[in-house]
Structures are given as structure tokens and as C-alpha cells.
Write a protein that holds these residues in place. Structure first.
Motif, PDB file in Angstrom:
ATOM      1  N   LEU A 379       0.808  -1.214   0.000  1.00 49.90           N
ATOM      2  CA  LEU A 379       0.000   0.000   0.000  1.00 49.90           C
ATOM      3  C   LEU A 379       0.844   1.267   0.000  1.00 49.90           C
ATOM      4  O   LEU A 379       0.399   2.312  -0.470  1.00 49.90           O
ATOM      5  N   LEU A 380       2.060   1.196   0.557  1.00 48.97           N
ATOM      6  CA  LEU A 380       2.926   2.369   0.667  1.00 48.97           C
ATOM      7  C   LEU A 380       3.992   2.331  -0.419  1.00 48.97           C
ATOM      8  O   LEU A 380       4.326   1.275  -0.944  1.00 48.97           O
ATOM      9  N   ASP A 381       4.568   3.513  -0.728  1.00 47.58           N
ATOM     10  CA  ASP A 381       5.599   3.512  -1.770  1.00 47.58           C
ATOM     11  C   ASP A 381       6.773   4.442  -1.498  1.00 47.58           C
ATOM     12  O   ASP A 381       7.709   4.477  -2.275  1.00 47.58           O
ATOM     13  N   ASP A 382       6.752   5.210  -0.434  1.00 47.31           N
ATOM     14  CA  ASP A 382       7.844   6.148  -0.147  1.00 47.31           C
ATOM     15  C   ASP A 382       8.695   5.605   0.993  1.00 47.31           C
ATOM     16  O   ASP A 382       8.312   5.682   2.162  1.00 47.31           O
ATOM     17  N   VAL A 383       9.869   5.053   0.653  1.00 51.70           N
ATOM     18  CA  VAL A 383      10.728   4.401   1.633  1.00 51.70           C
ATOM     19  C   VAL A 383      11.245   5.394   2.672  1.00 51.70           C
ATOM     20  O   VAL A 383      11.164   5.163   3.872  1.00 51.70           O
ATOM     21  N   LEU A 384      11.783   6.531   2.216  1.00 51.43           N
ATOM     22  CA  LEU A 384      12.396   7.474   3.151  1.00 51.43           C
ATOM     23  C   LEU A 384      11.363   8.111   4.071  1.00 51.43           C
ATOM     24  O   LEU A 384      11.630   8.337   5.255  1.00 51.43           O
ATOM     25  N   SER A 385      10.171   8.388   3.569  1.00 46.79           N
ATOM     26  CA  SER A 385       9.131   8.970   4.423  1.00 46.79           C
ATOM     27  C   SER A 385       8.704   7.987   5.509  1.00 46.79           C
ATOM     28  O   SER A 385       8.562   8.347   6.685  1.00 46.79           O
ATOM     29  N   ALA A 386       8.489   6.731   5.106  1.00 48.03           N
ATOM     30  CA  ALA A 386       8.084   5.723   6.083  1.00 48.03           C
ATOM     31  C   ALA A 386       9.172   5.505   7.124  1.00 48.03           C
ATOM     32  O   ALA A 386       8.892   5.349   8.318  1.00 48.03           O
ATOM     33  N   LEU A 387      10.434   5.506   6.679  1.00 54.99           N
ATOM     34  CA  LEU A 387      11.538   5.307   7.608  1.00 54.99           C
ATOM     35  C   LEU A 387      11.663   6.496   8.565  1.00 54.99           C
ATOM     36  O   LEU A 387      11.939   6.321   9.755  1.00 54.99           O
ATOM     37  N   THR A 388      11.437   7.698   8.042  1.00 55.64           N
ATOM     38  CA  THR A 388      11.499   8.885   8.896  1.00 55.64           C
ATOM     39  C   THR A 388      10.417   8.856   9.968  1.00 55.64           C
ATOM     40  O   THR A 388      10.662   9.208  11.130  1.00 55.64           O
ATOM     41  N   VAL A 389       9.213   8.433   9.603  1.00 59.82           N
ATOM     42  CA  VAL A 389       8.133   8.307  10.585  1.00 59.82           C
ATOM     43  C   VAL A 389       8.539   7.346  11.695  1.00 59.82           C
ATOM     44  O   VAL A 389       8.360   7.620  12.886  1.00 59.82           O
ATOM     45  N   ALA A 390       9.102   6.201  11.304  1.00 62.47           N
ATOM     46  CA  ALA A 390       9.504   5.191  12.283  1.00 62.47           C
ATOM     47  C   ALA A 390      10.549   5.742  13.245  1.00 62.47           C
ATOM     48  O   ALA A 390      10.438   5.586  14.472  1.00 62.47           O
ATOM     49  N   TYR A 391      11.573   6.394  12.707  1.00 61.20           N
ATOM     50  CA  TYR A 391      12.645   6.902  13.566  1.00 61.20           C
ATOM     51  C   TYR A 391      12.192   8.104  14.394  1.00 61.20           C
ATOM     52  O   TYR A 391      12.651   8.293  15.526  1.00 61.20           O
ATOM     53  N   ASN A 392      11.301   8.937  13.858  1.00 58.36           N
ATOM     54  CA  ASN A 392      10.775  10.053  14.652  1.00 58.36           C
ATOM     55  C   ASN A 392      10.059   9.556  15.898  1.00 58.36           C
ATOM     56  O   ASN A 392      10.246  10.079  17.002  1.00 58.36           O
ATOM     57  N   LEU A 393       9.218   8.530  15.715  1.00 55.47           N
ATOM     58  CA  LEU A 393       8.499   7.969  16.854  1.00 55.47           C
ATOM     59  C   LEU A 393       9.462   7.348  17.866  1.00 55.47           C
ATOM     60  O   LEU A 393       9.319   7.529  19.079  1.00 55.47           O
ATOM     61  N   LEU A 394      10.448   6.625  17.359  1.00 53.79           N
ATOM     62  CA  LEU A 394      11.403   5.959  18.240  1.00 53.79           C
ATOM     63  C   LEU A 394      12.207   6.965  19.053  1.00 53.79           C
ATOM     64  O   LEU A 394      12.260   6.896  20.286  1.00 53.79           O
ATOM     65  N   VAL A 395      12.843   7.898  18.359  1.00 54.33           N
ATOM     66  CA  VAL A 395      13.742   8.832  19.027  1.00 54.33           C
ATOM     67  C   VAL A 395      12.957   9.818  19.890  1.00 54.33           C
ATOM     68  O   VAL A 395      13.324  10.087  21.051  1.00 54.33           O
ATOM     69  N   GLY A 396      11.860  10.366  19.355  1.00 54.86           N
ATOM     70  CA  GLY A 396      11.089  11.336  20.118  1.00 54.86           C
ATOM     71  C   GLY A 396      10.469  10.748  21.370  1.00 54.86           C
ATOM     72  O   GLY A 396      10.354  11.419  22.394  1.00 54.86           O
ATOM     73  N   GLY A 397      10.088   9.460  21.315  1.00 53.79           N
ATOM     74  CA  GLY A 397       9.428   8.860  22.460  1.00 53.79           C
ATOM     75  C   GLY A 397      10.331   8.147  23.449  1.00 53.79           C
ATOM     76  O   GLY A 397      10.050   8.138  24.654  1.00 53.79           O
ATOM     77  N   LEU A 398      11.424   7.541  22.953  1.00 48.28           N
ATOM     78  CA  LEU A 398      12.182   6.636  23.821  1.00 48.28           C
ATOM     79  C   LEU A 398      13.634   7.015  24.088  1.00 48.28           C
ATOM     80  O   LEU A 398      14.245   6.483  25.016  1.00 48.28           O
ATOM     81  N   LEU A 399      14.205   7.905  23.290  1.00 49.89           N
ATOM     82  CA  LEU A 399      15.632   8.208  23.480  1.00 49.89           C
ATOM     83  C   LEU A 399      15.927   8.716  24.892  1.00 49.89           C
ATOM     84  O   LEU A 399      16.835   8.223  25.566  1.00 49.89           O
ATOM     85  N   VAL A 400      15.186   9.693  25.344  1.00 46.06           N
ATOM     86  CA  VAL A 400      15.467  10.322  26.639  1.00 46.06           C
ATOM     87  C   VAL A 400      15.325   9.341  27.803  1.00 46.06           C
ATOM     88  O   VAL A 400      16.244   9.223  28.635  1.00 46.06           O
ATOM     89  N   PRO A 401      14.217   8.592  27.921  1.00 41.62           N
ATOM     90  CA  PRO A 401      14.129   7.670  29.067  1.00 41.62           C
ATOM     91  C   PRO A 401      15.143   6.535  29.019  1.00 41.62           C
ATOM     92  O   PRO A 401      15.614   6.083  30.068  1.00 41.62           O
ATOM     93  N   ILE A 402      15.533   6.086  27.809  1.00 41.35           N
ATOM     94  CA  ILE A 402      16.517   4.996  27.734  1.00 41.35           C
ATOM     95  C   ILE A 402      17.903   5.499  28.121  1.00 41.35           C
ATOM     96  O   ILE A 402      18.565   4.931  29.006  1.00 41.35           O
TER      97      ILE A 402
END
Length: 490
Positions: A379-402
């Protein structure tokens, strides 16, 4: 093209065969999820380099080189820098914890409540990472077999799901070693020099390329900073990366092997950018930069070599996809599903059967989530956009507490939960308002998360001393050893 077909089909059959062979080693939960924690330096270095350099690093790296020149290497540079930082400063301590997921680490450090939200965030990240790598299969299969995009995704995804479910991390590790070798030969030793020669060498490229293509800063300081924030920090905390750290035989293997893999990433980053520049010199008017990799492979390489280079690109995608898939399944089964079963009162009643049940349930999770990732990739076709979404969620949510849990004794569960929720919510809101590729989501998400962590931790009660004592003991390697075979590995 017949020879290219033979090379690619032979490669795919070989990968399936290696995955089947790895099935014999997956006898326990530890074997299936972390290869029995028995990898020596050679296998650890190969599998770590393979998992971090996927379709986005290969095809996306060439795309950025085509668009920006040498400075297009910064995305993959950031990945390599993150892996170096993880290996030098944190991997030894992480390996000594002897857990299976990042959420388990947070549970040890802060108490059980911290693992619930982190498990959900990490699951979303790893699933999206699997999807982005699965999307990229279409690029290779389209060049060689001229099949519809959905068919390419299904073919490549089915192969990855198959060998991943067969033997878990053992199958993935063994196939990663094959893929690491193929990737090194195909991209670094074949495509890179052939592309530069076809473009007339660096002197001719300098004459043909736009101004600034030989500058490492032409992509812009803001973009470089964003790459570092997203990918460098993402390498420090991703479940797919930590799960490879857990496979190391010793903490020394985790540290030194990861450092070598990080250095390899820096070389790979430069190679991708140069290949993109050579493609720009040869084909300056491509309809889209996304087709740069496929164009240079299809037009510049001789028969046979083309098949091997496409196998190398497929190797990169499969390595990351399989690593993300087993990470997603591990988080889903151990951090989410297990908690739901425990909450419903249906946990394991017979400890002696736990090993068999754990392997079966994790295998089933890989199959189910593999099917989901294939469906989303269609269903999706933009690799970099999807990857950016994934890393934004990861870093924005978990970097500081880890990182806060690893570095700051005063951090507590209330601060960790506040950081996860406010940082994650800020990232999501700004991605909706500003767009997925905007820089603001990660900047403000990290800032809000850090402030929430510091303020809430300081105004609430410190972490229970018993939890901290257990945490210090685990960091020192004081956890009881798992019942495992004698360590092996190269």
C-alpha cells in the motif's frame, strides 16, 4: 539477462537453504531470539553491519548522492556514527543485562510500569522498519524480472518471512553473513568502481556535475543535524539493533565487533553517494532520483555482474527486513502479548514447557507480522518517508528515558512515562501539522521529552532503592547465567 536470472535465483535459493540449516540450532527461546548469545567477533560484526545497512541505506543513499552529491552520504554516515557510539559507550553494559527487549531493560531500570508504553512505541517502529525494507524489493525485481510492484513485494517478503520463521535469529545471522559478503562485493567492489569508470572518472564527473556536488556540506546544516538526531540516536535505542547486541558471546565482542561494523558503515555511506554522483553525471535528467540506483545498475553493468549487484541490493534489504521482523515479533510476543495474557490470567502454568511454547509463539508472531508488513508494503511507496516516521516515533518517544536510565541515577518511572508520552505525542502532532519529512517534529519532540523527564523526575520520589540495586547488579553482569550450550562462534 539469462545469466542475471540464474545468479539471482541461485542467490535466493541459497538464502532459503541457509535459513533452513539454521533451523536446527533454534531449540530454545534464547537460540531463537538472540542466537543463544553465542556469536563471536566475525559473525557479530557481519550481522550487525548487515542489519543497519538496508534498502534505505543502499537505494536511498544512491538517491541522496544523485540529488546532493557527496553530502548525500550524511544519512548513512549518521547510521555509522550511531553504531560507533553505541558500541564504544553502551553495548558492553547492554550485553551484560541479558534481556531480550528494550522494554525489559526499562522495566529493570524503572519498574514494570515503564515497559508498557515503550513496548508499543518500539513495536510500531520495528514494524515500520520491516515495511520500508519490504517496499524496496520492488526496485530490484522490477529491474530484473519486470514484475508488478505488488508481486515483487510479495515474493521478497515471503522469502524473508520464511527463513526468519524457520530458525529465528540463528537463520537470520547465517543469512546475514552471506548477505554481508554479497553486499560488500556487489556494491563496494563492483558497482562503485564500474560506475565511476563509466562516468569518466572523478575529473570528468567534476566537469559534468553541478557546483557543490563535491562538498560534504551542500545538503545543508539543518538536514545534517536532522539525520544525526534521527539516525545516530536511533541506532542507540532501536530494538533491532539491541537484539543484535544481545547475540554477542561477551561484552567485549559487542564493543569491538560493533565498532568495526560502524566503520564499515562510513565506507558504505561514501560509496553510495559516489555511485549516485556517477549516475547524475551519466543521466542528469532522470524523471526521479528514486530511480538512480536501478538506472545505473541496468545500464552500466554487464550481464552476470548486474545480477550479482542486484543480489547485493536485495541482500541489504533482506538483512534489515529480517532483523526488523524478528525485533517486531519479539516485542509483540514478549512485551505486549505476554502482558495481555498475564493480565487475563492465562500465563504459563507449566515452566518446563516454556521453552517449546516460547519458540512456537515467537515463530507464529514472525509469520503473522510478516504478513502484515507485506500487506502494508503493497500500500505504501515512499521508503524514506516511512523510515522517517519510524525513527521520529522511536527517538522522540524513547531516546530520553533509555539514555536517562543508563546515565542518570535520579531518573524515575514517572519521569520516564512523562518523557515517552509527551515526546511521542509532540512528534505525532507535528508530523501531522508540518509533514513527515519536516525537521520540527524531532527537534521539538526531543526537547519536550527531555524537559518532561528532568522536571517530573526531580519533583517526584526517586526510584526504589531495591530496583536500583538490582539494576546495578545486572549492569555488572551479576544475573544468573542462562542454561545454554558451550559458547561457539567465529
Amino acid at each position: 539477462m539469462a545469466i542475471d536470472y540464474v545468479v539471482m535465483i541461485g542467490y535466493l535459493l541459497g538464502i532459503v537453504g541457509v535459513g533452513w540449516w539454521g533451523k536446527r540450532r533454534a531449540r530454545s527461546k534464547s537460540d531463537f531470539l538472540v542466537a543463544g548469545r553465542r556469536l563471536g567477533p566475525l559473525m557479530y560484526t557481519g550481522t550487525m553491519a548487515a542489519v543497519v545497512l538496508g534498502g534505505a541505506s543502499t537505494i536511498g543513499g544512491v538517491r541522496l548522492g544523485y540529488t546532493y552529491g557527496l553530502s548525500g552520504a550524511w544519512m548513512v554516515f549518521a547510521i555509522g556514527l550511531g553504531l560507533l557510539a553505541l558500541s564504544i559507550f553502551f553495548s558492553a553494559r547492554i550485553a551484560r543485562l541479558r534481556v531480550y527487549t528494550v522494554a525489559e531493560m526499562l522495566s529493570l531500570r524503572y519498574g514494570d510500569a515503564a515497559s508498557v508504553i515503550s513496548g508499543v512505541v518500539m513495536w510500531v517502529y520495528t514494524l515500520m522498519l520491516a515495511v520500508t525494507s519490504t517496499i524496496a524489493y520492488a526496485t530490484v525485481f522490477d529491474v530484473l524480472f519486470d514484475v508488478p510492484r505488488w508481486a515483487a513485494v510479495v515474493i521478497g517478503g515471503t522469502i524473508v518471512v520464511g527463513y526468519s520463521a524457520l530458525g529465528g535469529m540463528w537463520s537470520i545471522t547465517l543469512t546475514d553473513m552471506v548477505q554481508f559478503v554479497v553486499k560488500s562485493i556487489g556494491v563496494l567492489l563492483l558497482l562503485l568502481p564500474i560506475a565511476v569508470v563509466k562516468a569518466g572518472g572523478f575529473g570528468a564527473m567534476a566537469d559534468k556535475l553541478p557546483d557543490g556536488y563535491f562538498s560534504f556540506g551542500s545538503i545543508g546544516g539543518e538536514s545534517i543535524l536532522t539525520f544525526v538526531l534521527i539516525y545516530t540516536f536511533g541506532m542507540l535505542i532501536g530494538q533491532d539493533i539491541w537484539q543484535r547486541v544481545f547475540t554477542a558471546r561477551t561484552d567485549r565482542v559487542a564493543s569491538w565487533g560493533g565498532t568495526v561494523a560502524g566503520a564499515y558503515c562510513l565506507v558504505y555511506a561514501l560509496a553510495g553517494a559516489v555511485i549516485g554522483m556517477a549516475t547524475k553525471a551519466l543521466y542528469p535528467q532522470l524523471p526521479g532520483a528514486d530511480s538512480a540506483f536501478a538506472t545505473i545498475v541496468k545500464s552500466a553493468l554487464p550481464t552476470g555482474v548486474r545480477g550479482l549487484v542486484l543480489a547485493a541490493a536485495l541482500s541489504a534489504m533482506m538483512s534489515t527486513a529480517s532483523g526488523a521482523l524478528i525485533a517486531s515479533a519479539t516485542v509483540a510476543n514478549n512485551d505486549i502479548w505476554a502482558r495481555l495474557r498475564a493480565f487475563a490470567g492465562r500465563g504459563q502454568d507449566r515452566p518446563e514447557a516454556a521453552g517449546h511454547d516460547e519458540v512456537a509463539s515467537n515463530r507464529l508472531a514472525i509469520i503473522l507480522l510478516g504478513a502484515v508488513s507485506i500487506g502494508l508494503a503493497c500500500l505504501l511507496d515512499d521508503v524514506l518517508s516511512a523510515l522517517t516516521v519510524a525513527y521520529n516515533l522511536l527517538v522522540g518517544g524513547l531516546l530520553v528515558p533509555i539514555l536517562g536510565g543508563l546515565l542518570w541515577r535520579r531518573g524515575n518511572v514517572q519521569g520516564a512515562l512523562a518523557a515517552m508520552t509527551t515526546g511521542g505525542a509532540t512528534v505525532v502532532a507535528l508530523m501531522i501539522a508540518k509533514g513527515t519529512l519536516a525537521n520540527e517534529p524531532i527537534y521539538y519532540g526531543l526537547g519536550v521529552s527531555l524537559c518532561a523527564y528532568l522536571v517530573v523526575s526531580l519533583v517526584t520520589r526517586p526510584t526504589d532503592e531495591r530496583i536500583l540495586e538490582n539494576w546495578r547488579e545486572r549492569l555488572a553482569g551479576g544475573t544468573p547465567a542462562e542454561a545454554e550450550p558451550v559458547p561457539v562462534g567465529v
